[in-house]
Design a protein around this motif. Structure first.
Motif, PDB file in Angstrom:
ATOM      1  N   ASN A 131      -1.805  -9.978  -9.053  1.00  0.00           N
ATOM      2  CA  ASN A 131      -1.997  -8.539  -8.844  1.00  0.00           C
ATOM      3  C   ASN A 131      -3.478  -8.163  -8.828  1.00  0.00           C
ATOM      4  O   ASN A 131      -3.896  -7.311  -8.035  1.00  0.00           O
ATOM      5  CB  ASN A 131      -1.267  -7.734  -9.915  1.00  0.00           C
ATOM      6  CG  ASN A 131       0.229  -7.799  -9.764  1.00  0.00           C
ATOM      7  OD1 ASN A 131       0.742  -8.088  -8.684  1.00  0.00           O
ATOM      8  ND2 ASN A 131       0.939  -7.531 -10.840  1.00  0.00           N
ATOM      9  N   ALA A 132      -4.271  -8.791  -9.697  1.00  0.00           N
ATOM     10  CA  ALA A 132      -5.713  -8.511  -9.705  1.00  0.00           C
ATOM     11  C   ALA A 132      -6.355  -8.960  -8.398  1.00  0.00           C
ATOM     12  O   ALA A 132      -7.235  -8.267  -7.857  1.00  0.00           O
ATOM     13  CB  ALA A 132      -6.371  -9.206 -10.890  1.00  0.00           C
ATOM     14  N   GLY A 133      -5.928 -10.108  -7.882  1.00  0.00           N
ATOM     15  CA  GLY A 133      -6.459 -10.585  -6.597  1.00  0.00           C
ATOM     16  C   GLY A 133      -6.138  -9.625  -5.468  1.00  0.00           C
ATOM     17  O   GLY A 133      -6.996  -9.340  -4.612  1.00  0.00           O
ATOM     18  N   GLU A 134      -4.910  -9.122  -5.449  1.00  0.00           N
ATOM     19  CA  GLU A 134      -4.528  -8.148  -4.418  1.00  0.00           C
ATOM     20  C   GLU A 134      -5.335  -6.865  -4.554  1.00  0.00           C
ATOM     21  O   GLU A 134      -5.773  -6.286  -3.546  1.00  0.00           O
ATOM     22  CB  GLU A 134      -3.035  -7.836  -4.515  1.00  0.00           C
ATOM     23  CG  GLU A 134      -2.135  -8.975  -4.085  1.00  0.00           C
ATOM     24  CD  GLU A 134      -0.659  -8.672  -4.324  1.00  0.00           C
ATOM     25  OE1 GLU A 134      -0.324  -7.522  -4.689  1.00  0.00           O
ATOM     26  OE2 GLU A 134       0.156  -9.604  -4.154  1.00  0.00           O
ATOM     27  N   MET A 135      -5.567  -6.425  -5.791  1.00  0.00           N
ATOM     28  CA  MET A 135      -6.345  -5.202  -6.008  1.00  0.00           C
ATOM     29  C   MET A 135      -7.783  -5.399  -5.545  1.00  0.00           C
ATOM     30  O   MET A 135      -8.371  -4.507  -4.918  1.00  0.00           O
ATOM     31  CB  MET A 135      -6.322  -4.816  -7.486  1.00  0.00           C
ATOM     32  CG  MET A 135      -7.048  -3.511  -7.785  1.00  0.00           C
ATOM     33  SD  MET A 135      -7.131  -3.117  -9.526  1.00  0.00           S
ATOM     34  CE  MET A 135      -5.428  -2.854  -9.903  1.00  0.00           C
ATOM     35  N   ILE A 136      -8.364  -6.564  -5.829  1.00  0.00           N
ATOM     36  CA  ILE A 136      -9.735  -6.845  -5.387  1.00  0.00           C
ATOM     37  C   ILE A 136      -9.814  -6.842  -3.868  1.00  0.00           C
ATOM     38  O   ILE A 136     -10.756  -6.281  -3.280  1.00  0.00           O
ATOM     39  CB  ILE A 136     -10.221  -8.190  -5.967  1.00  0.00           C
ATOM     40  CG1 ILE A 136     -10.466  -8.051  -7.461  1.00  0.00           C
ATOM     41  CG2 ILE A 136     -11.482  -8.691  -5.257  1.00  0.00           C
ATOM     42  CD1 ILE A 136     -10.739  -9.351  -8.180  1.00  0.00           C
ATOM     43  N   ASP A 137      -8.813  -7.439  -3.208  1.00  0.00           N
ATOM     44  CA  ASP A 137      -8.805  -7.449  -1.738  1.00  0.00           C
ATOM     45  C   ASP A 137      -8.740  -6.031  -1.177  1.00  0.00           C
ATOM     46  O   ASP A 137      -9.486  -5.683  -0.245  1.00  0.00           O
ATOM     47  CB  ASP A 137      -7.634  -8.263  -1.208  1.00  0.00           C
ATOM     48  CG  ASP A 137      -7.792  -9.753  -1.493  1.00  0.00           C
ATOM     49  OD1 ASP A 137      -8.933 -10.186  -1.766  1.00  0.00           O
ATOM     50  OD2 ASP A 137      -6.771 -10.469  -1.419  1.00  0.00           O
ATOM     51  N   LYS A 138      -7.883  -5.182  -1.744  1.00  0.00           N
ATOM     52  CA  LYS A 138      -7.756  -3.797  -1.266  1.00  0.00           C
ATOM     53  C   LYS A 138      -9.033  -3.005  -1.531  1.00  0.00           C
ATOM     54  O   LYS A 138      -9.486  -2.243  -0.660  1.00  0.00           O
ATOM     55  CB  LYS A 138      -6.564  -3.115  -1.953  1.00  0.00           C
ATOM     56  CG  LYS A 138      -5.220  -3.604  -1.460  1.00  0.00           C
ATOM     57  CD  LYS A 138      -4.100  -2.909  -2.187  1.00  0.00           C
ATOM     58  CE  LYS A 138      -2.736  -3.473  -1.758  1.00  0.00           C
ATOM     59  NZ  LYS A 138      -1.636  -2.863  -2.493  1.00  0.00           N
ATOM     60  N   LEU A 139      -9.614  -3.164  -2.698  1.00  0.00           N
ATOM     61  CA  LEU A 139     -10.842  -2.423  -3.011  1.00  0.00           C
ATOM     62  C   LEU A 139     -12.016  -2.914  -2.164  1.00  0.00           C
ATOM     63  O   LEU A 139     -12.895  -2.117  -1.810  1.00  0.00           O
ATOM     64  CB  LEU A 139     -11.165  -2.565  -4.508  1.00  0.00           C
ATOM     65  CG  LEU A 139     -10.242  -1.818  -5.460  1.00  0.00           C
ATOM     66  CD1 LEU A 139     -10.611  -2.129  -6.906  1.00  0.00           C
ATOM     67  CD2 LEU A 139     -10.298  -0.322  -5.209  1.00  0.00           C
TER      68      LEU A 139
END
Length: 144
Positions: A131-139
Motif C-alpha cells: 500500500n505504501a508503494g502504491e501511495m508513493i507511485d500516486k503521489l
C-alpha cells in the motif's frame, strides 16, 4: 481484555505471556502444573485450550482442544486389545505421563499460536509495504 469482560464468569485463571520473548517447554510446564493443581482442588471440571492452529501465512484456524478430562479414541484402541503387565503399575505410569501430556499439548498450542501470530504479522507488513508503494507511485504522479 474483551473476552475477560464478556466471559469472566467462565474463566478460572489468566496466563499472560506477553513479556516472554522466547517460549519454552518450561513455560508450558508451569501452566500445566497450575491447571492440574486447580483441577485437583475441584475449581473446575473441564479444561479447554483455545488457540490458532497455523495452516499457512494467510490462514489460521481457531481451535478448541479439551485437556481435562482426557478423551481417548476408542476406535484407535481397537476391540481386540491385548493385556500387558506394566512395571510400575498402570496408575504410576499414568500419574507420570498425563501431566507431561497436558504440558506437551499446552506447548503445542503455544507454538501454533506463536506461528499464527508471526504469519499474521508478516501478512500485515506485506500489505502495508504494498500500500505504501502504491501511495508513493500516486503521489509521484501528482507531484510531477
Amino acid at each position: 481484555e474483551q473476552l475477560k469482560r464478556d466471559f469472566s464468569a467462565y474463566f478460572i485463571g489468566h496466563v499472560d505471556l506477553s513479556g516472554v520473548k522466547r517460549l519454552g517447554y518450561v513455560d508450558a510446564q508451569k501452566i500445566a502444573t497450575d491447571v492440574l493443581t486447580r483441577f485437583h482442588g475441584d475449581e473446575f471440571d473441564v479444561a479447554t485450550l483455545f488457540f490458532n492452529r497455523f495452516q499457512s501465512v494467510m490462514t489460521q484456524v481457531p481451535t478448541a482442544q479439551r485437556l481435562i478430562p482426557v478423551v481417548f479414541d476408542e476406535a484407535a484402541a481397537g476391540a481386540d486389545s491385548v493385556f500387558y503387565e506394566y512395571e510400575p503399575d498402570e496408575e504410576g505410569i499414568l500419574a507420570e505421563l498425563l501431566p507431561r501430556s497436558i504440558a506437551t499439548q499446552l506447548f503445542t498450542g503455544l507454538l501454533e499460536n506463536a506461528a499464527s501470530e508471526q504469519g499474521a504479522r508478516m501478512s500485515a507488513m506485506d500489505n502495508a509495504t504494498r500500500n505504501a508503494g502504491e501511495m508513493i507511485d500516486k503521489l509521484t504522479i501528482v507531484y510531477n
